[in-house]
Design a protein around this motif. Structure first.
Motif, mmCIF file in Angstrom:
data_model
loop_
_atom_site.group_PDB
_atom_site.id
_atom_site.type_symbol
_atom_site.label_atom_id
_atom_site.label_comp_id
_atom_site.label_asym_id
_atom_site.label_seq_id
_atom_site.Cartn_x
_atom_site.Cartn_y
_atom_site.Cartn_z
ATOM 1 N N LEU A 163 0.816 -1.211 0.000
ATOM 2 C CA LEU A 163 0.000 0.000 0.000
ATOM 3 C C LEU A 163 0.851 1.263 0.000
ATOM 4 C CD1 LEU A 163 -2.628 -1.025 2.742
ATOM 5 C CD2 LEU A 163 -2.767 -1.350 0.257
ATOM 6 N N ILE A 164 2.162 1.098 -0.014
ATOM 7 C CA ILE A 164 3.070 2.239 0.170
ATOM 8 C C ILE A 164 3.895 2.528 -1.076
ATOM 9 C CG2 ILE A 164 5.039 3.086 1.511
ATOM 10 C CD1 ILE A 164 4.003 1.392 3.846
ATOM 11 N N GLY A 165 4.617 1.519 -1.560
ATOM 12 C CA GLY A 165 5.585 1.720 -2.626
ATOM 13 C C GLY A 165 5.057 2.413 -3.865
ATOM 14 N N PRO A 166 3.960 1.940 -4.467
ATOM 15 C CA PRO A 166 3.496 2.579 -5.700
ATOM 16 C C PRO A 166 3.181 4.058 -5.540
ATOM 17 C CG PRO A 166 2.456 0.442 -5.423
ATOM 18 C CD PRO A 166 3.187 0.736 -4.138
ATOM 19 N N ARG A 167 2.617 4.444 -4.406
ATOM 20 C CA ARG A 167 2.246 5.850 -4.209
ATOM 21 C C ARG A 167 3.480 6.725 -3.988
ATOM 22 N NH1 ARG A 167 -2.238 6.402 0.176
ATOM 23 N NH2 ARG A 167 -1.974 8.567 -0.486
ATOM 24 N N VAL A 168 4.435 6.219 -3.228
ATOM 25 C CA VAL A 168 5.656 6.986 -3.011
ATOM 26 C C VAL A 168 6.414 7.146 -4.319
ATOM 27 C CG1 VAL A 168 7.883 7.022 -1.825
ATOM 28 C CG2 VAL A 168 5.831 6.297 -0.589
ATOM 29 N N ALA B 68 5.242 7.042 -7.382
ATOM 30 C CA ALA B 68 4.551 7.945 -8.296
ATOM 31 C C ALA B 68 4.797 9.405 -7.919
ATOM 32 C CB ALA B 68 3.053 7.638 -8.290
ATOM 33 N N ALA B 69 4.811 9.675 -6.613
ATOM 34 C CA ALA B 69 4.998 11.055 -6.162
ATOM 35 C C ALA B 69 6.415 11.552 -6.408
ATOM 36 C CB ALA B 69 4.664 11.157 -4.669
ATOM 37 N N LEU B 70 7.391 10.646 -6.295
ATOM 38 C CA LEU B 70 8.797 11.054 -6.391
ATOM 39 C C LEU B 70 9.462 10.628 -7.698
ATOM 40 C CD1 LEU B 70 9.949 10.249 -2.720
ATOM 41 C CD2 LEU B 70 9.098 12.416 -3.661
ATOM 42 N N ASP B 71 8.684 10.046 -8.604
ATOM 43 C CA ASP B 71 9.193 9.604 -9.904
ATOM 44 C C ASP B 71 10.357 8.626 -9.746
ATOM 45 O OD1 ASP B 71 9.399 9.413 -12.678
ATOM 46 O OD2 ASP B 71 10.818 11.089 -12.805
ATOM 47 N N CYS C 39 0.832 -4.496 -8.528
ATOM 48 C CA CYS C 39 1.434 -5.222 -9.656
ATOM 49 C C CYS C 39 1.445 -4.357 -10.911
ATOM 50 C CB CYS C 39 0.651 -6.505 -9.945
ATOM 51 S SG CYS C 39 0.967 -7.871 -8.818
ATOM 52 N N ASP C 40 0.323 -3.699 -11.176
ATOM 53 C CA ASP C 40 0.225 -2.875 -12.378
ATOM 54 C C ASP C 40 1.253 -1.745 -12.378
ATOM 55 O OD1 ASP C 40 -1.872 -4.409 -13.287
ATOM 56 O OD2 ASP C 40 -3.439 -2.986 -12.692
ATOM 57 N N ALA C 41 1.624 -1.263 -11.194
ATOM 58 C CA ALA C 41 2.562 -0.139 -11.097
ATOM 59 C C ALA C 41 4.007 -0.556 -11.327
ATOM 60 C CB ALA C 41 2.430 0.520 -9.725
ATOM 61 N N ALA C 42 4.300 -1.838 -11.247
ATOM 62 C CA ALA C 42 5.693 -2.301 -11.323
ATOM 63 C C ALA C 42 6.194 -2.314 -12.762
ATOM 64 C CB ALA C 42 5.806 -3.692 -10.716
ATOM 65 N N ARG C 43 7.371 -1.788 -12.953
ATOM 66 C CA ARG C 43 7.997 -1.852 -14.274
ATOM 67 C C ARG C 43 8.600 -3.223 -14.531
ATOM 68 N NH1 ARG C 43 10.970 4.041 -15.030
ATOM 69 N NH2 ARG C 43 9.264 5.280 -14.128
ATOM 70 N N ALA D 207 0.865 -5.670 -17.214
ATOM 71 C CA ALA D 207 0.463 -4.272 -17.385
ATOM 72 C C ALA D 207 1.392 -3.567 -18.370
ATOM 73 C CB ALA D 207 0.489 -3.546 -16.044
ATOM 74 N N GLY D 208 0.845 -3.130 -19.493
ATOM 75 C CA GLY D 208 1.601 -2.351 -20.463
ATOM 76 C C GLY D 208 2.876 -3.019 -20.922
#
Length: 359
Positions: free
Chosen positions: A95-100, A102-105, A135-139, A157-158
């Protein structure tokens, strides 16, 4: 210096409670940090884990995660080039990693992540969706077993990259080989559920063995009395060694003739890697996860069933040459694929193009 943020939502590498997850997280931090000029920082120890499907607990964990996200967006070093999350799934979503990130690129990657679509309804539905979103946020997602790949590939994802990441031992070389001359060996925590079921299968298997055999069992736990009752019919043929430290367990591996552990619902099982590193033939059931870390090419896990296990045990006990060949091949496999240098090289080969500093 390449700064890597590391997070394990299910259990911190610093937890005082021993487990396979804790050991794997520690091993991953070491492996990632083995590259020159890399600093790995455990950026959060917030445990996000709901064992029972308790919506109130999930809501409380989400609130704690919100505070942790705010803290990390504010305090995470701005030279952080990569975020790595270990073991994201429906009971312990990140619940933490993807949001951090995204905010900090910051590029975000995962190791051992699963998608459980059957959990998108029911008491874990919100957490299961959060795990999917992560999962979707992971490159890059590193998967450990072929079973995990099925849904990861179907729902990729993508342009996300999926990379096989074989489980590994935290060593740079093989340990001393076993003499293959002592008792059989089994080792596992003694607790209710899957571990106890593996012990039940061992007890059932022993009933089919003939001749002179011995079994040592290393391990302890709250279900020890049940395990001892299961083995009571075999008397002194089964010896309980208790919980062993690393040095004592290595000594036990070096004397065993083979390793017997059915592997009921094991994700993969580090003990299989340890046994094979010492050159022990492994007798296990053919189960998802287990088969991914066992020697193939003529030495497969046996079919599910105690008679099949017993047949393989007997063939190994009665043929020292068979044990020696199997063991030598197992050691070669571990050396090539399942030691820390191989894990370090595989990780950095996959993530290097995504580093924040390389863009």
């Amino acid at each position: 210096m390449t700064c890597v943020a590391f997070y394990a939502p299910m259990k911190s590498p610093h937890s005082v409670v021993p487990s396979g997850d804790r050991e794997m997280a520690r091993n991953l931090m070491q492996a990632i940090g083995q590259r020159d000029g890399v600093d790995v920082d455990l950026v959060s120890e917030l445990k996000i884990y709901d064992k029972a499907g308790d919506e109130a607990r999930q809501a409380d964990l989400r609130q704690q995660a919100e505070a942790e996200v705010d803290r990390l967006i504010r305090d995470l070093p701005r030279d952080t080039e990569l975020w790595v999350t270990y073991h994201n799934y429906y009971k312990a979503p990140d619940l933490i990693g993807p949001r951090v990130c995204a905010a900090l690129d910051i590029p975000y990657v995962q190791i051992e992540s699963t998608r459980a679509y059957s959990r998108l309804t029911g008491p874990w539905s919100g957490f299961a969706q959060a795990a999917h979103d992560a999962c979707d946020a992971a490159r890059v997602i590193f998967y450990l077993t072929a079973n995990d790949l099925i849904t990861l590939e179907r729902e990729r994802a993508g342009t996300q990259t999926l990379v096989h990441f074989p489980p590994f031992l935290p060593a740079v070389r093989l340990p001393e080989a076993s003499t293959l001359s002592g008792p059989m060996l089994a080792t596992g925590m003694m607790r209710e559920g899957d571990k106890l079921r593996s012990y039940e299968i061992i007890a059932e298997t022993l009933a089919h063995l003939t001749g002179d055999w011995q079994l040592d069992i290393a391990g302890d736990g709250p279900a020890r009395a049940q395990v001892e009752a299961l083995m009571a019919p075999y008397g002194s043929r089964v010896r309980f060694l208790g919980q062993l430290d690393r040095a004592a367990l290595d000594k036990t591996y070096r004397a065993a003739s083979l390793f017997l552990w059915p592997g009921v619902n094991e994700a993969f099982g580090m003990v299989y890697l340890e046994a094979q590193a010492h050159g022990l033939p492994v007798v296990a059931q053919d189960r998802p996860g287990v088969r991914d870390v066992l020697l193939g090419d003529g030495y497969p896990a046996t079919e599910v069933g105690t008679k099949a296990l017993a047949s393989l045990v007997m063939s190994l006990l009665h043929d020292p040459g068979h044990r020696a060949t199997w063991g030598a091949n197992a050691r070669e496999m571990i050396a090539n694929t399942h030691l820390r240098p191989a894990a370090t090289a595989r990780f950095w080969s996959a993530v290097a193009p995504h580093l924040k500093g390389s863009r």
